[in-house]
Write an enzyme that holds these catalytic residues in place. Structure first.
Site, PDB file in Angstrom:
ATOM      1  NE  ARG A   1      -4.275  -1.334   0.089  1.00 50.27           N
ATOM      2  CZ  ARG A   1      -4.450  -2.337  -0.784  1.00 50.27           C
ATOM      3  NH1 ARG A   1      -3.531  -2.608  -1.689  1.00 50.27           N
ATOM      4  NH2 ARG A   1      -5.566  -3.053  -0.766  1.00 50.27           N
TER       5      ARG A   1
ATOM      6  CG  HIS B   1      -3.544  -0.156  -6.710  1.00 51.32           C
ATOM      7  ND1 HIS B   1      -3.877   0.425  -5.509  1.00 51.32           N
ATOM      8  CD2 HIS B   1      -3.660  -1.496  -6.501  1.00 51.32           C
ATOM      9  CE1 HIS B   1      -4.203  -0.510  -4.623  1.00 51.32           C
ATOM     10  NE2 HIS B   1      -4.071  -1.692  -5.217  1.00 51.32           N
TER      11      HIS B   1
HETATM   12  P1  NDP Z   1      -1.714 -11.614   4.415  1.00 55.54           P
HETATM   13  O1  NDP Z   1      -2.593 -11.111   5.504  1.00 55.54           O
HETATM   14  O2  NDP Z   1      -1.871 -13.026   3.990  1.00 55.54           O
HETATM   15  O3  NDP Z   1      -0.181 -11.406   4.806  1.00 55.54           O
HETATM   16  C1  NDP Z   1       0.270 -10.267   5.465  1.00 55.54           C
HETATM   17  C2  NDP Z   1       1.690 -10.511   5.930  1.00 55.54           C
HETATM   18  O4  NDP Z   1       2.184  -9.327   6.545  1.00 55.54           O
HETATM   19  C3  NDP Z   1       1.799 -11.633   6.971  1.00 55.54           C
HETATM   20  O5  NDP Z   1       2.951 -12.392   6.762  1.00 55.54           O
HETATM   21  C4  NDP Z   1       1.921 -10.859   8.288  1.00 55.54           C
HETATM   22  O6  NDP Z   1       2.643 -11.558   9.302  1.00 55.54           O
HETATM   23  C5  NDP Z   1       2.728  -9.659   7.816  1.00 55.54           C
HETATM   24  N1  NDP Z   1       2.554  -8.526   8.729  1.00 55.54           N
HETATM   25  C6  NDP Z   1       1.437  -7.827   9.006  1.00 55.54           C
HETATM   26  N2  NDP Z   1       1.683  -6.865   9.916  1.00 55.54           N
HETATM   27  C7  NDP Z   1       2.993  -6.966  10.215  1.00 55.54           C
HETATM   28  C8  NDP Z   1       3.855  -6.277  11.107  1.00 55.54           C
HETATM   29  N3  NDP Z   1       3.406  -5.263  11.860  1.00 55.54           N
HETATM   30  N4  NDP Z   1       5.141  -6.671  11.174  1.00 55.54           N
HETATM   31  C9  NDP Z   1       5.600  -7.689  10.421  1.00 55.54           C
HETATM   32  N5  NDP Z   1       4.834  -8.397   9.553  1.00 55.54           N
HETATM   33  C10 NDP Z   1       3.544  -8.036   9.457  1.00 55.54           C
HETATM   34  O7  NDP Z   1      -1.953 -10.623   3.169  1.00 55.54           O
HETATM   35  P2  NDP Z   1      -1.704 -10.910   1.626  1.00 55.54           P
HETATM   36  O8  NDP Z   1      -0.377 -11.534   1.469  1.00 55.54           O
HETATM   37  O9  NDP Z   1      -2.861 -11.581   1.039  1.00 55.54           O
HETATM   38  O10 NDP Z   1      -1.714  -9.401   1.062  1.00 55.54           O
HETATM   39  C11 NDP Z   1      -0.778  -8.462   1.528  1.00 55.54           C
HETATM   40  C12 NDP Z   1      -1.137  -7.071   1.060  1.00 55.54           C
HETATM   41  O11 NDP Z   1      -0.826  -6.900  -0.310  1.00 55.54           O
HETATM   42  C13 NDP Z   1      -2.621  -6.679   1.134  1.00 55.54           C
HETATM   43  O12 NDP Z   1      -3.001  -6.331   2.448  1.00 55.54           O
HETATM   44  C14 NDP Z   1      -2.689  -5.511   0.189  1.00 55.54           C
HETATM   45  O13 NDP Z   1      -2.420  -4.314   0.886  1.00 55.54           O
HETATM   46  C15 NDP Z   1      -1.561  -5.776  -0.806  1.00 55.54           C
HETATM   47  N6  NDP Z   1      -2.072  -6.087  -2.149  1.00 55.54           N
HETATM   48  C16 NDP Z   1      -1.769  -5.257  -3.186  1.00 55.54           C
HETATM   49  C17 NDP Z   1      -2.211  -5.531  -4.453  1.00 55.54           C
HETATM   50  C18 NDP Z   1      -1.834  -4.698  -5.603  1.00 55.54           C
HETATM   51  O14 NDP Z   1      -2.372  -4.875  -6.694  1.00 55.54           O
HETATM   52  N7  NDP Z   1      -0.890  -3.795  -5.452  1.00 55.54           N
HETATM   53  C19 NDP Z   1      -3.041  -6.713  -4.735  1.00 55.54           C
HETATM   54  C20 NDP Z   1      -3.269  -7.531  -3.593  1.00 55.54           C
HETATM   55  C21 NDP Z   1      -2.811  -7.216  -2.339  1.00 55.54           C
HETATM   56  P3  NDP Z   1       2.070 -12.929   9.912  1.00 55.54           P
HETATM   57  O15 NDP Z   1       2.149 -13.951   8.791  1.00 55.54           O
HETATM   58  O16 NDP Z   1       2.992 -13.253  11.008  1.00 55.54           O
HETATM   59  O17 NDP Z   1       0.664 -12.655  10.331  1.00 55.54           O
HETATM   60  C1  OXD Z   2      -5.936  -5.709  -3.194  1.00 52.08           C
HETATM   61  C2  OXD Z   2      -5.570  -4.720  -4.208  1.00 52.08           C
HETATM   62  O1  OXD Z   2      -5.732  -5.459  -2.013  1.00 52.08           O
HETATM   63  O2  OXD Z   2      -5.916  -4.914  -5.395  1.00 52.08           O
HETATM   64  O3  OXD Z   2      -6.454  -6.775  -3.591  1.00 52.08           O
HETATM   65  O4  OXD Z   2      -4.912  -3.740  -3.887  1.00 52.08           O
END
Ligand code: NDP
Ligand code: OXD
Length: 310
Positions: A225, A273
């Site tokens: 993000r 995005h």
């Molecule tokens: P998940 O919830 O599966 O994974 C999030 C990861 O971040 C986990 O490993 C979590 O740790 C880690 N995390 C969260 N908070 C912290 C912290 N404070 N310190 C360290 N690690 C942290 O999400 P996804 O993988 O499915 O998606 C990730 C993000 O990607 C979405 O939230 C979105 O913002 C972004 N995204 C962007 C897109 C785009 O087109 N640009 C498309 C899709 C998603 P733990 O495993 O230990 O819980």
């Molecule tokens: C998502 C994105 O979070 O597209 O899926 O950003």
């Protein structure tokens, strides 16, 4: 009659409704803002629903984020906190995200901008070798998407490590936790890729201090993000040479304002995005499954933990 309300960009909503109706022609779906009687609405499928709107459905039983991220829902101060929130976890999306990561790491590593510039002047570049053995990718976030990306980059022969809140055991990929772990990881990372959810803990995480801890001449990629990157700190790090290049898919303000300096900064690869999309034919069946689960009182898939915000 239980009704689903869907809020997306117009063409995208039409695609989802068509795919879901292929699987269940009897589903009652209304496109926001034409919601009919708000009392009928039991499920809301949303992307960037205007704040305050979800609170208008007194019988809401499920909020479905039409995205992996849920910051667009949790940012609504009036979001009904007692209603379960689910998000997308989809292999099509994970593959797409992995392609974005691979494409842009290689574009930076193979200095595509430099070669395109030479080509524009009809100049043939001298032969050279790329030191791929020394490339080490550090992924912020080893969740659903981060793990998929890590494995794909590893399969391409790159060294990969990652940072998450909890320890991970992914073969061949070292995982780090906590602030000390973050600092240790970035010290040996030359391609830092952010795939964190947007939460109060992750906002501004990619900043001058973190860049200064990386080897000089490293690269930064953000497909998490926009709020996670302190944009002026990136510009300053590019100016000083501490960071050699970047690839960004997400920005503090989207669409990127016309006068934003990133538009003309050749050191930054940009995409608008769309690193990974939710593709209606790929997800319609899983959406329907969650709708059925909700209506039958069964456990939901992709449930968000509101206490941690992702
Ligand atoms: P998940 O919830 O599966 O994974 C999030 C990861 O971040 C986990 O490993 C979590 O740790 C880690 N995390 C969260 N908070 C912290 C912290 N404070 N310190 C360290 N690690 C942290 O999400 P996804 O993988 O499915 O998606 C990730 C993000 O990607 C979405 O939230 C979105 O913002 C972004 N995204 C962007 C897109 C785009 O087109 N640009 C498309 C899709 C998603 P733990 O495993 O230990 O819980
Ligand atoms: C998502 C994105 O979070 O597209 O899926 O950003």
């Amino acid at each position: 009659m239980p009704t689903i309300v869907i809020k997306l960009g117009e063409e995208r909503a039409t695609g989802y409704i068509a795919e879901m109706h292929k699987l269940d022609p009897d589903l009652k779906i209304r496109e926001w803002p034409d919601v009919g009687d708000p009392n009928d609405v039991d499920i809301a499928m949303v992307w960037k629903m205007p704040h305050g709107e979800l609170a208008k459905f007194p019988n809401l039983k499920l909020i479905m984020s039409m995205a992996a991220g849920v910051d667009h829902v949790l940012g609504d101060p009036d979001m009904p906190r007692g209603v379960p929130l689910v998000r997308v976890t989809d292999p099509h999306m994970a593959r797409s995200m992995s392609h974005w990561a691979a494409m842009n790491i290689l574009r930076l590593h193979r200095e595509t901008a430099y070669y395109e510039d030479l080509r524009s002047r009809r100049e043939w570049a001298p032969e050279r070798a790329f030191d791929t053995d020394s490339v080490r990718v550090g992924i912020l976030g080893l969740g659903y998407l981060g793990t998929h990306v890590a494995k794909m980059l590893q399969a391409m022969g790159l060294k990969v490590q990652g940072w998450a809140r909890s320890p991970k055991s992914i073969e061949g990929i070292r995982s780090f936790q906590g602030t000390d772990g973050l600092h240790e990881m970035v010290a040996s990372t030359n391609y830092l890729l952010c795939l964190l959810p947007s939460t109060p803990e992750t906002v501004g995480i990619m900043n001058a201090d973190l860049f200064a801890r990386m080897p000089k001449g490293s690269h930064v990629l953000n497909c998490g993000r926009g709020a996670q990157l302190v944009e002026p700190d990136l510009t300053a790090a590019l100016d000083s040479g501490q960071i050699a290049g970047a690839a960004l898919d997400v920005f503090r303000e989207e669409p990127l304002p016309q006068d934003h300096p990133f538009w003309t900064d050749k050191r930054i690869i940009m995409t608008p995005h769309h690193a990974a999309e939710v593709y209606p034919p790929a997800v319609a069946a899983t959406f329907l499954d969650n709708i059925r689960r909700c209506r039958e009182g069964l456990p939901l898939n992709g449930l968000v933990d509101l206490s941690v915000g992702y």
